[in-house]
Design an enzyme around this catalytic site. Structure first.
Site, short mmCIF file in Angstrom:
data_model
loop_
_atom_site.label_atom_id
_atom_site.label_comp_id
_atom_site.label_asym_id
_atom_site.label_seq_id
_atom_site.Cartn_x
_atom_site.Cartn_y
_atom_site.Cartn_z
N ASP A 164 -15.29 -6.00 5.47
CA ASP A 164 -14.46 -7.71 5.40
C ASP A 164 -15.08 -7.87 6.47
O ASP A 164 -14.60 -9.29 6.28
CB ASP A 164 -13.42 -6.67 6.33
CG ASP A 164 -11.84 -5.78 4.69
OD1 ASP A 164 -12.83 -5.97 3.39
OD2 ASP A 164 -11.18 -5.02 5.24
N LYS B 220 -4.95 -3.69 10.22
CA LYS B 220 -4.38 -3.87 8.59
C LYS B 220 -4.17 -3.16 7.72
O LYS B 220 -2.90 -2.26 7.19
CB LYS B 220 -4.44 -5.29 8.31
CG LYS B 220 -3.50 -6.05 6.67
CD LYS B 220 -4.58 -6.94 6.24
CE LYS B 220 -5.79 -7.21 5.95
NZ LYS B 220 -5.79 -7.29 4.21
N ARG C 26 -10.09 -14.59 5.31
CA ARG C 26 -11.10 -14.30 6.00
C ARG C 26 -11.94 -15.45 6.26
O ARG C 26 -13.10 -15.42 6.67
CB ARG C 26 -12.06 -12.65 5.79
CG ARG C 26 -11.17 -11.76 5.77
CD ARG C 26 -11.76 -10.30 6.35
NE ARG C 26 -10.92 -9.62 5.84
CZ ARG C 26 -9.60 -9.03 6.76
NH1 ARG C 26 -10.27 -9.47 8.07
NH2 ARG C 26 -8.93 -7.94 6.92
C1 S3P Z 1 -9.55 -1.51 2.19
C2 S3P Z 1 -10.03 -1.32 2.10
C3 S3P Z 1 -11.41 -2.12 1.77
C4 S3P Z 1 -11.00 -3.86 2.73
C5 S3P Z 1 -9.52 -3.66 2.43
C6 S3P Z 1 -8.52 -3.47 3.55
C7 S3P Z 1 -7.68 -0.81 2.82
O1 S3P Z 1 -10.91 -3.16 0.77
O2 S3P Z 1 -11.90 -4.85 2.01
O3 S3P Z 1 -9.64 -5.05 2.96
O4 S3P Z 1 -7.26 -0.63 3.42
O5 S3P Z 1 -8.13 0.81 2.22
P1 S3P Z 1 -12.22 -1.40 -0.91
O6 S3P Z 1 -11.26 0.00 -0.02
O7 S3P Z 1 -11.76 -2.26 -1.94
O8 S3P Z 1 -13.69 -2.15 -0.40
#
Ligand code: S3P
Length: 440
Positions: free
Chosen positions: A323, A29, A395
Site C-alpha cells: 500500500d 484499517k 493514497r
Molecule cells: C489488505 C490487504 C492488501 C492491501 C489492502 C488491505 C488487508 O490487499 O492492499 O489495503 O487488510 O488484508 P491484498 O492482500 O489484496 O494485496
C-alpha cells in the site's frame, strides 16, 4: 458512497516546511475491518478501541449491523460489538454497500459464502471495477456459489445454504485479502481449510482468529483453520496504521530540517517494507520503544530529513509495502538519481491503477517516469508545481500532498474526497505539523 460530491474536492499543497511535532496516526484499517467482522460472529461482547473512523471501516461496521450484530459507539474510535454467534447473522433483501473497500468486500464475501441466506455486495465506482474472481474461484472450490458481473467485478451475488468443505489452496498472487476470505469461509466449512501463499502477507486475520479462540494455526506463508468452532468475544486494541504513517515518513524525509515523532504505530513486519525501502534510499528513520500491545508489535517512529538517493527496490519487499508505493514514488521523485520498482503488477488493481496514476501525476510535475507492466523507473531530483489527478484514490491524494511540500510551485490535486476512506482528519494533522494544504 461514490457520489459526485466526492469527486468535487480539490486540494492545493504548497511548498512548506520544515515539518515538526508529534503526529497521532488513526487506527489500522486492516485490523478495524476484521474486528467488526469477527466481533459480529463471535459469542459475547467485543470491545474495540482505536477503531478507524474511516468510511471504509464504517461501511464494514454498517454491513455487520445490517446483518444483525448490534454495535454501540460510546466514543469516537470505540465500538462495543454484540456478537450474534457463528450462525446468528440474518439475511436482508437490500444490497450491502462496502463503499470503496476491497478488503471489506472480499472478506465479507468469504464470511457470507457459508451462511443460510443469500446476499448481494455492492461498492462504489472504484470498487465496482476491481477483480473478484480471485476470491470467487477458490470459494467455489469450497462449494460456494457467487456470481459476479461478466467481467468478474462486483456486484457479488452470494447464494446461501451451500455446504462448504475445507480445501487446500495455493494462492497464485500474494494477497492477504484472498487468504482472509478463504479463512473466514473456512469457519463455516466442514473440515480444514489451508491456504499457502507465494510470499507471506499480513497475518491479522490469523492473529485475530486466534484471539477469538478459533482453531487456527499459522506460520509465515501458511494458515489452516478448522470449521464449525464457535468464536469467543475478546477485546481488540487497534494499533495506529503504518500505511497512514507512510505519508509522514516520506514527507519528513524529503523536507529539509524536518523532525517528526509518530507514537505507537503498528509494526507488523508484513507491513513495514517501506522502512527498509526508505532506508535503502538513505532515510533517517528510527524505531524507538518497540513493544507488544494486544499481540501486535508497535513502536514510536522518529523520522528526520535526510538527502535521499535512488535505489533498486527489491521485489521481495513488495508484499510488505503493497500500500506504500504511491508514497514511495514521491520519495523517489524527490531523491537524487533513479529508483526502480518491479514485481508490483498488483498495484494496477488497487483503488486505482497506482502505477499509471502515479506515473501520470509525477510526469505532470515534471518528473521523468518510465512505466513497465509491473513497475516503474523514477528519475528523481526536482518536482515542479502543477495539476494532478488522484483518480479518487486516497493514497494518491495524500502522496501528491507530500510532493507539494518540496515542489517548486503549488500542486493542485483533483478528486481527493476519498481520503476520508482511510484517513479522516489528514488535512488538519498535516497542517498541524507544517504542511500548507488547503481545499481549493
Ligand atoms: C489488505 C490487504 C492488501 C492491501 C489492502 C488491505 C488487508 O490487499 O492492499 O489495503 O487488510 O488484508 P491484498 O492482500 O489484496 O494485496
Amino acid at each position: 458512497m461514490s457520489g459526485s460530491a466526492h469527486e468535487a474536492l480539490t486540494w492545493t499543497s504548497k511548498p512548506a516546511g520544515p515539518l515538526s511535532g508529534q503526529i497521532r496516526i488513526p487506527g489500522d484499517k486492516s485490523v478495524s475491518h476484521r474486528a467488526m467482522m469477527l466481533g459480529a460472529i463471535a459469542e459475547g461482547i467485543t470491545h474495540v478501541s482505536g477503531f478507524l473512523e474511516g468510511e471504509d471501516t464504517r461501511a464494514t461496521a454498517a454491513v455487520m449491523q445490517t446483518l444483525g450484530a448490534h454495535m454501540e459507539t460510546p466514543a469516537p474510535g470505540q465500538r462495543i460489538v454484540h456478537g450474534v454467534g457463528l450462525h446468528g447473522l440474518r439475511g436482508v433483501e437490500q444490497p450491502l454497500d462496502c463503499g470503496n473497500a476491497g478488503t471489506g468486500m472480499r472478506l465479507i464475501a468469504g464470511l457470507l459464502a457459508g451462511q443460510a441466506f443469500d446476499s448481494t455486495l455492492v461498492g462504489d465506482a472504484s470498487l465496482s471495477k476491481r477483480p473478484m474472481r480471485r476470491i470467487t474461484d477458490p470459494l467455489a472450490a469450497m462449494g460456494a456459489q457467487i456470481e459476479t458481473a461478466p467481467d468478474g467485478t462486483p456486484p457479488l451475488r452470494i447464494h446461501g445454504r451451500r455446504k462448504l468443505k475445507g480445501v487446500e489452496y495455493t494462492l497464485p498472487v500474494a494477497s492477504a485479502q484472498v487468504k482472509s476470505a478463504l479463512l473466514l469461509a473456512g469457519l463455516y466449512a466442514e473440515g480444514q481449510t489451508q491456504v499457502i501463499e507465494p510470499h507471506p502477507t499480513r497475518d491479522y486475520t490469523e492473529r485475530m482468529l486466534a484471539a477469538f479462540a478459533a482453531d487456527i494455526d499459522f506460520s509465515p506463508g501458511r494458515a489452516r483453520v478448522r470449521g464449525g468452532v464457535p468464536l469467543r468475544a475478546t477485546d481488540i486494541e487497534v494499533p495506529a496504521d503504518f500505511s497512514s504513517a507512510a505519508f509522514f515518513l516520506v514527507a519528513a524525509s524529503i523536507v529539509p530540517g524536518s523532525h517528526l515523532m509518530l507514537p505507537a504505530v503498528g509494526l507488523n513486519p508484513r507491513r513495514t517494507g517501506l522502512l527498509e525501502a526508505l532506508r535503502l534510499m538513505g532515510a533517517n528513520i528510527e524505531v524507538l520503544h518497540e513493544r507488544e500491545a494486544a499481540g501486535e508489535r508497535i513502536g514510536d517512529i522518529r523520522v528526520r530529513y535526510a538527502p535521499l538517493h535512488g535505489a533498486v527496490i527489491p521485489p521481495a519487499l513488495v508484499p510488505d509495502m503493497i500500500d506504500e508505493f504511491p508514497a514511495l514514488f514521491v520519495a523517489a521523485a524527490a531523491a537524487e538519481g533513479t529508483t526502480v520498482v518491479s514485481g508490483a503488477a498488483e498495484l494496477r488493481v488497487k483503488e486505482s491503477d497506482r502505477l499509471a496514476g502515479m506515473a501520470i501525476g509525477l510526469r505532470a510535475l515534471g518528473v521523468r517516469v518510465e512505466e513497465s507492466d509491473d513497475g516503474a523507473s523514477i528519475h528523481g531530483g526536482r518536482i515542479a508545481g502543477g495539476r494532478v489527478d488522484s483518480l479518487g484514490d486516497h493514497r494518491l491524494a495524500m502522496s501528491f500532498a507530500a510532493a507539494g511540500l518540496v515542489a517548486t510551485g503549488p500542486v493542485r490535486i483533483g478528486d481527493c474526497a476519498n481520503v476520508a476512506t482511510s484517513f479522516p482528519g489528514f488535512t488538519e494533522l498535516a497542517n498541524g505539523c507544517g504542511f500548507a494544504l488547503e481545499a481549493a
